[in-house]
Design a protein around this motif. Structure first.
Motif, PDB file in Angstrom:
ATOM      1  N   CYS A 180       0.838  -1.207   0.000  1.00  0.00           N
ATOM      2  CA  CYS A 180       0.000   0.000   0.000  1.00  0.00           C
ATOM      3  C   CYS A 180       0.874   1.260   0.000  1.00  0.00           C
ATOM      4  O   CYS A 180       0.571   2.239  -0.694  1.00  0.00           O
ATOM      5  N   LYS A 181       1.956   1.238   0.780  1.00  0.00           N
ATOM      6  CA  LYS A 181       2.869   2.390   0.806  1.00  0.00           C
ATOM      7  C   LYS A 181       3.502   2.616  -0.562  1.00  0.00           C
ATOM      8  O   LYS A 181       3.631   3.760  -1.017  1.00  0.00           O
ATOM      9  N   MET A 182       3.878   1.513  -1.221  1.00  0.00           N
ATOM     10  CA  MET A 182       4.464   1.643  -2.566  1.00  0.00           C
ATOM     11  C   MET A 182       3.446   2.220  -3.530  1.00  0.00           C
ATOM     12  O   MET A 182       3.761   3.104  -4.340  1.00  0.00           O
ATOM     13  N   GLN A 183       2.196   1.729  -3.468  1.00  0.00           N
ATOM     14  CA  GLN A 183       1.155   2.249  -4.349  1.00  0.00           C
ATOM     15  C   GLN A 183       0.857   3.712  -4.039  1.00  0.00           C
ATOM     16  O   GLN A 183       0.633   4.518  -4.951  1.00  0.00           O
ATOM     17  N   LEU A 184       0.907   4.066  -2.755  1.00  0.00           N
ATOM     18  CA  LEU A 184       0.672   5.454  -2.357  1.00  0.00           C
ATOM     19  C   LEU A 184       1.780   6.354  -2.894  1.00  0.00           C
ATOM     20  O   LEU A 184       1.504   7.453  -3.398  1.00  0.00           O
ATOM     21  N   ARG A 185       3.039   5.910  -2.820  1.00  0.00           N
ATOM     22  CA  ARG A 185       4.147   6.686  -3.387  1.00  0.00           C
ATOM     23  C   ARG A 185       3.973   6.860  -4.892  1.00  0.00           C
ATOM     24  O   ARG A 185       4.193   7.949  -5.439  1.00  0.00           O
ATOM     25  N   SER A 186       3.580   5.757  -5.560  1.00  0.00           N
ATOM     26  CA  SER A 186       3.354   5.838  -7.008  1.00  0.00           C
ATOM     27  C   SER A 186       2.240   6.810  -7.333  1.00  0.00           C
ATOM     28  O   SER A 186       2.356   7.637  -8.254  1.00  0.00           O
ATOM     29  N   LEU A 187       1.162   6.754  -6.571  1.00  0.00           N
ATOM     30  CA  LEU A 187       0.038   7.658  -6.785  1.00  0.00           C
ATOM     31  C   LEU A 187       0.454   9.101  -6.517  1.00  0.00           C
ATOM     32  O   LEU A 187       0.103  10.018  -7.282  1.00  0.00           O
ATOM     33  N   LYS A 188       1.233   9.299  -5.467  1.00  0.00           N
ATOM     34  CA  LYS A 188       1.735  10.626  -5.128  1.00  0.00           C
ATOM     35  C   LYS A 188       2.612  11.162  -6.275  1.00  0.00           C
ATOM     36  O   LYS A 188       2.476  12.326  -6.683  1.00  0.00           O
ATOM     37  N   ASN A 189       3.472  10.329  -6.817  1.00  0.00           N
ATOM     38  CA  ASN A 189       4.321  10.734  -7.937  1.00  0.00           C
ATOM     39  C   ASN A 189       3.498  11.097  -9.154  1.00  0.00           C
ATOM     40  O   ASN A 189       3.801  12.071  -9.860  1.00  0.00           O
ATOM     41  N   LEU A 190       2.425  10.309  -9.398  1.00  0.00           N
ATOM     42  CA  LEU A 190       1.545  10.615 -10.528  1.00  0.00           C
ATOM     43  C   LEU A 190       0.839  11.958 -10.350  1.00  0.00           C
ATOM     44  O   LEU A 190       0.728  12.750 -11.306  1.00  0.00           O
TER      45      LEU A 190
END
Length: 133
Positions: free
Chosen positions: A108-118
């Motif tokens: 979830c943290k990795m997906q959140l970082r990816s979403l934040k980057n997007l």
């Protein structure tokens, strides 16, 4: 006296406290007995019982109780062992669940970082196009 008149008598049928005495008869010299202080020889109403008979009954009853306690103890130990096994199983299952939850949190943290980057990229692109136009 115990169940059904067994064991050491405590109270006579008349309500008096039973006492221990020593026989002075020729037939039973020095033999201990329990008797009501108001009883007389041959008196069926008042309590009379030989101490050795009483003690034998007490011991037999005590052995039965000890055997019953041993049985209950074995049963209890089996239940404790079952509970300990269940606790061990639950502990292992808890560790597995904790590991899975930690893995899910990392994902979830990795997906959140990816979403934040997007989102950051989208804002940068938006401002870039805004400035260019």
């Amino acid at each position: 006296m115990g169940d059904r008149g067994r064991g050491i008598p405590k109270i006579c049928r008349c309500g008096e406290v039973v006492v221990m005495n020593t026989s002075r008869t020729v037939k039973n010299p020095g033999r201990l007995f329990y008797a009501c202080p108001f009883g007389a020889e041959g008196d069926w109403y008042h309590t009379f019982k030989w101490t050795d008979v009483s003690m034998y009954e007490e011991l037999v009853d005590l052995i039965r109780k000890v055997d019953k306690i041993k049985g209950a103890s074995i049963t209890l130990q089996k239940r404790v062992n079952t509970c300990e096994d269940e606790i061990e199983t639950l502990t292992m299952e808890t560790r597995v669940c904790e590991a899975l939850v930690e893995k899910e949190i990392r994902e979830c943290k990795m997906q959140l970082r990816s979403l934040k980057n997007l989102v950051v990229f989208a804002f940068v692109m938006f401002f870039f196009f805004k400035i260019m136009h």
